[in-house]
Motif scaffolding. Structure first.
Motif, PDB file in Angstrom:
ATOM      1  N   HIS A 169       6.841   5.372   6.448  1.00 12.16           N
ATOM      2  CA  HIS A 169       5.460   5.664   6.071  1.00 12.16           C
ATOM      3  C   HIS A 169       4.663   4.419   5.713  1.00 12.16           C
ATOM      4  O   HIS A 169       3.456   4.389   5.879  1.00 12.16           O
ATOM      5  CB  HIS A 169       5.413   6.638   4.885  1.00 12.16           C
ATOM      6  CG  HIS A 169       6.022   7.960   5.194  1.00 12.16           C
ATOM      7  ND1 HIS A 169       5.484   8.830   6.100  1.00 12.16           N
ATOM      8  CD2 HIS A 169       7.150   8.546   4.728  1.00 12.16           C
ATOM      9  CE1 HIS A 169       6.233   9.905   6.177  1.00 12.16           C
ATOM     10  NE2 HIS A 169       7.254   9.762   5.351  1.00 12.16           N
ATOM     11  N   TRP A 170       5.330   3.400   5.194  1.00  9.11           N
ATOM     12  CA  TRP A 170       4.611   2.254   4.637  1.00  9.11           C
ATOM     13  C   TRP A 170       4.611   1.106   5.619  1.00  9.11           C
ATOM     14  O   TRP A 170       5.629   0.756   6.215  1.00  9.11           O
ATOM     15  CB  TRP A 170       5.218   1.842   3.304  1.00  9.11           C
ATOM     16  CG  TRP A 170       5.425   3.007   2.385  1.00  9.11           C
ATOM     17  CD1 TRP A 170       6.577   3.351   1.748  1.00  9.11           C
ATOM     18  CD2 TRP A 170       4.455   3.983   1.997  1.00  9.11           C
ATOM     19  NE1 TRP A 170       6.381   4.476   0.994  1.00  9.11           N
ATOM     20  CE2 TRP A 170       5.091   4.891   1.132  1.00  9.11           C
ATOM     21  CE3 TRP A 170       3.116   4.192   2.297  1.00  9.11           C
ATOM     22  CZ2 TRP A 170       4.436   5.978   0.560  1.00  9.11           C
ATOM     23  CZ3 TRP A 170       2.465   5.279   1.739  1.00  9.11           C
ATOM     24  CH2 TRP A 170       3.108   6.151   0.880  1.00  9.11           C
ATOM     25  N   VAL A 171       3.442   0.503   5.782  1.00  9.52           N
ATOM     26  CA  VAL A 171       3.278  -0.621   6.698  1.00  9.52           C
ATOM     27  C   VAL A 171       2.425  -1.695   6.048  1.00  9.52           C
ATOM     28  O   VAL A 171       1.773  -1.467   5.027  1.00  9.52           O
ATOM     29  CB  VAL A 171       2.626  -0.185   8.035  1.00  9.52           C
ATOM     30  CG1 VAL A 171       3.511   0.801   8.781  1.00  9.52           C
ATOM     31  CG2 VAL A 171       1.234   0.391   7.804  1.00  9.52           C
TER      32      VAL A 171
ATOM     33  N   PHE B 174     -14.245   8.225  -1.717  1.00  7.89           N
ATOM     34  CA  PHE B 174     -12.820   8.193  -2.064  1.00  7.89           C
ATOM     35  C   PHE B 174     -12.547   6.938  -2.885  1.00  7.89           C
ATOM     36  O   PHE B 174     -11.923   5.988  -2.417  1.00  7.89           O
ATOM     37  CB  PHE B 174     -11.958   8.214  -0.804  1.00  7.89           C
ATOM     38  CG  PHE B 174     -12.318   9.323   0.150  1.00  7.89           C
ATOM     39  CD1 PHE B 174     -12.027  10.641  -0.165  1.00  7.89           C
ATOM     40  CD2 PHE B 174     -12.960   9.050   1.348  1.00  7.89           C
ATOM     41  CE1 PHE B 174     -12.358  11.671   0.698  1.00  7.89           C
ATOM     42  CE2 PHE B 174     -13.301  10.073   2.220  1.00  7.89           C
ATOM     43  CZ  PHE B 174     -13.004  11.389   1.908  1.00  7.89           C
ATOM     44  N   SER B 175     -13.008   6.948  -4.112  1.00  7.79           N
ATOM     45  CA  SER B 175     -13.033   5.736  -4.934  1.00  7.79           C
ATOM     46  C   SER B 175     -11.657   5.123  -5.177  1.00  7.79           C
ATOM     47  O   SER B 175     -11.555   3.927  -5.435  1.00  7.79           O
ATOM     48  CB  SER B 175     -13.719   6.017  -6.268  1.00  7.79           C
ATOM     49  OG  SER B 175     -12.994   6.987  -6.998  1.00  7.79           O
ATOM     50  N   ARG B 176     -10.585   5.898  -5.087  1.00  6.30           N
ATOM     51  CA  ARG B 176      -9.247   5.359  -5.344  1.00  6.30           C
ATOM     52  C   ARG B 176      -8.546   4.883  -4.067  1.00  6.30           C
ATOM     53  O   ARG B 176      -7.450   4.336  -4.135  1.00  6.30           O
ATOM     54  CB  ARG B 176      -8.400   6.395  -6.069  1.00  6.30           C
ATOM     55  CG  ARG B 176      -8.968   6.704  -7.459  1.00  6.30           C
ATOM     56  CD  ARG B 176      -8.100   7.645  -8.230  1.00  6.30           C
ATOM     57  NE  ARG B 176      -6.733   7.195  -8.335  1.00  6.30           N
ATOM     58  CZ  ARG B 176      -6.220   6.507  -9.358  1.00  6.30           C
ATOM     59  NH1 ARG B 176      -6.990   6.205 -10.376  1.00  6.30           N
ATOM     60  NH2 ARG B 176      -4.964   6.143  -9.365  1.00  6.30           N
ATOM     61  N   LEU B 177      -9.162   5.091  -2.919  1.00  4.14           N
ATOM     62  CA  LEU B 177      -8.566   4.694  -1.644  1.00  4.14           C
ATOM     63  C   LEU B 177      -8.632   3.174  -1.477  1.00  4.14           C
ATOM     64  O   LEU B 177      -9.705   2.585  -1.526  1.00  4.14           O
ATOM     65  CB  LEU B 177      -9.297   5.391  -0.488  1.00  4.14           C
ATOM     66  CG  LEU B 177      -8.715   5.215   0.900  1.00  4.14           C
ATOM     67  CD1 LEU B 177      -7.308   5.815   0.991  1.00  4.14           C
ATOM     68  CD2 LEU B 177      -9.637   5.871   1.923  1.00  4.14           C
ATOM     69  N   SER B 178      -7.483   2.554  -1.267  1.00  2.00           N
ATOM     70  CA  SER B 178      -7.431   1.084  -1.227  1.00  2.00           C
ATOM     71  C   SER B 178      -7.738   0.489   0.142  1.00  2.00           C
ATOM     72  O   SER B 178      -8.058  -0.696   0.240  1.00  2.00           O
ATOM     73  CB  SER B 178      -6.057   0.585  -1.694  1.00  2.00           C
ATOM     74  OG  SER B 178      -5.047   1.027  -0.809  1.00  2.00           O
TER      75      SER B 178
ATOM     76  N   VAL C 246       0.856  -1.186   0.000  1.00  2.00           N
ATOM     77  CA  VAL C 246       0.000   0.000   0.000  1.00  2.00           C
ATOM     78  C   VAL C 246       0.890   1.233   0.000  1.00  2.00           C
ATOM     79  O   VAL C 246       1.711   1.410   0.902  1.00  2.00           O
ATOM     80  CB  VAL C 246      -0.942  -0.013   1.227  1.00  2.00           C
ATOM     81  CG1 VAL C 246      -1.724   1.284   1.330  1.00  2.00           C
ATOM     82  CG2 VAL C 246      -1.882  -1.210   1.159  1.00  2.00           C
ATOM     83  N   ARG C 247       0.726   2.082  -0.996  1.00  2.00           N
ATOM     84  CA  ARG C 247       1.584   3.253  -1.135  1.00  2.00           C
ATOM     85  C   ARG C 247       0.770   4.543  -1.278  1.00  2.00           C
ATOM     86  O   ARG C 247       1.034   5.386  -2.123  1.00  2.00           O
ATOM     87  CB  ARG C 247       2.535   3.086  -2.331  1.00  2.00           C
ATOM     88  CG  ARG C 247       3.514   1.932  -2.175  1.00  2.00           C
ATOM     89  CD  ARG C 247       4.460   2.160  -1.005  1.00  2.00           C
ATOM     90  NE  ARG C 247       5.468   1.131  -0.855  1.00  2.00           N
ATOM     91  CZ  ARG C 247       5.370   0.072  -0.039  1.00  2.00           C
ATOM     92  NH1 ARG C 247       4.289  -0.096   0.697  1.00  2.00           N
ATOM     93  NH2 ARG C 247       6.357  -0.786   0.041  1.00  2.00           N
ATOM     94  N   ASN C 248      -0.221   4.679  -0.437  1.00  2.00           N
ATOM     95  CA  ASN C 248      -1.038   5.883  -0.339  1.00  2.00           C
ATOM     96  C   ASN C 248      -1.035   6.272   1.134  1.00  2.00           C
ATOM     97  O   ASN C 248      -1.244   5.417   1.999  1.00  2.00           O
ATOM     98  CB  ASN C 248      -2.457   5.591  -0.836  1.00  2.00           C
ATOM     99  CG  ASN C 248      -3.418   6.720  -0.544  1.00  2.00           C
ATOM    100  OD1 ASN C 248      -3.877   6.862   0.589  1.00  2.00           O
ATOM    101  ND2 ASN C 248      -3.748   7.499  -1.555  1.00  2.00           N
ATOM    102  N   TYR C 249      -0.778   7.544   1.430  1.00  2.00           N
ATOM    103  CA  TYR C 249      -0.627   7.961   2.822  1.00  2.00           C
ATOM    104  C   TYR C 249      -1.887   7.741   3.652  1.00  2.00           C
ATOM    105  O   TYR C 249      -1.810   7.269   4.789  1.00  2.00           O
ATOM    106  CB  TYR C 249      -0.179   9.421   2.899  1.00  2.00           C
ATOM    107  CG  TYR C 249       1.261   9.595   2.497  1.00  2.00           C
ATOM    108  CD1 TYR C 249       2.293   9.214   3.349  1.00  2.00           C
ATOM    109  CD2 TYR C 249       1.596  10.117   1.258  1.00  2.00           C
ATOM    110  CE1 TYR C 249       3.625   9.349   2.974  1.00  2.00           C
ATOM    111  CE2 TYR C 249       2.922  10.257   0.874  1.00  2.00           C
ATOM    112  CZ  TYR C 249       3.930   9.871   1.739  1.00  2.00           C
ATOM    113  OH  TYR C 249       5.236   9.999   1.368  1.00  2.00           O
ATOM    114  N   THR C 250      -3.048   8.061   3.129  1.00  2.00           N
ATOM    115  CA  THR C 250      -4.288   7.862   3.875  1.00  2.00           C
ATOM    116  C   THR C 250      -4.529   6.380   4.134  1.00  2.00           C
ATOM    117  O   THR C 250      -4.870   5.979   5.251  1.00  2.00           O
ATOM    118  CB  THR C 250      -5.485   8.477   3.129  1.00  2.00           C
ATOM    119  OG1 THR C 250      -5.231   9.873   2.939  1.00  2.00           O
ATOM    120  CG2 THR C 250      -6.781   8.289   3.894  1.00  2.00           C
TER     121      THR C 250
END
Length: 133
Positions: free
Chosen positions: A76-78, A111-115, A29-33
């Protein structure tokens, strides 16, 4: 217990893959939110498994079985570990979700692109009810 929705492209990793494997590391997962949502997860939290790109439907329920640990370089990434709980009685499509006024504020819609998104208890119940209809 917090509730979530986690997306995966079924050609990459599907609900059937999770069931076969018994658990998986939810990584990449590489999105901050989305990463903040992963960091907020606790063991025992539940999440809907959503098939993105192909299918566009909520197909099952997972449980967080290990909390966040570093994923790759940087802080940042987990990733978290999840295991299958059960499939939905019937998949609930994105079209059905968008057509339901009580789900208009759901992260999946807004937020359609939020994974990795949050799900409220009322939204969770609504999706479960829709899967049984």
């Amino acid at each position: 217990m917090n509730l979530w929705l986690m997306k995966s492209e079924p050609e990459t990793f599907s609900w059937d893959d999770l069931v076969r494997d018994g658990k998986t590391e939810w990584d990449g997962v590489r999105n901050y939110t989305a990463a903040l949502n992963l960091k907020a997860m606790k063991v025992g939290d539940r999440a809907f498994f959503y098939h993105s790109v192909q299918g566009l439907e909520i197909v099952g329920i997972m449980e967080v079985s290990r909390e966040a640990k570093p994923d790759g370089d940087g802080k940042h990434w987990v990733s978290v570990e999840v295991k299958p709980v059960e499939p939905l009685a019937r998949p609930v499509t994105l079209k059905q979700v968008k057509a339901e006024p009580r789900l208009a504020e759901m992260d999946l819609v807004k937020f359609s692109r939020l994974s990795v998104g949050k799900v409220t208890p009322d939204e969770w119940k609504q999706v479960i009810d829709m899967s049984k209809a």
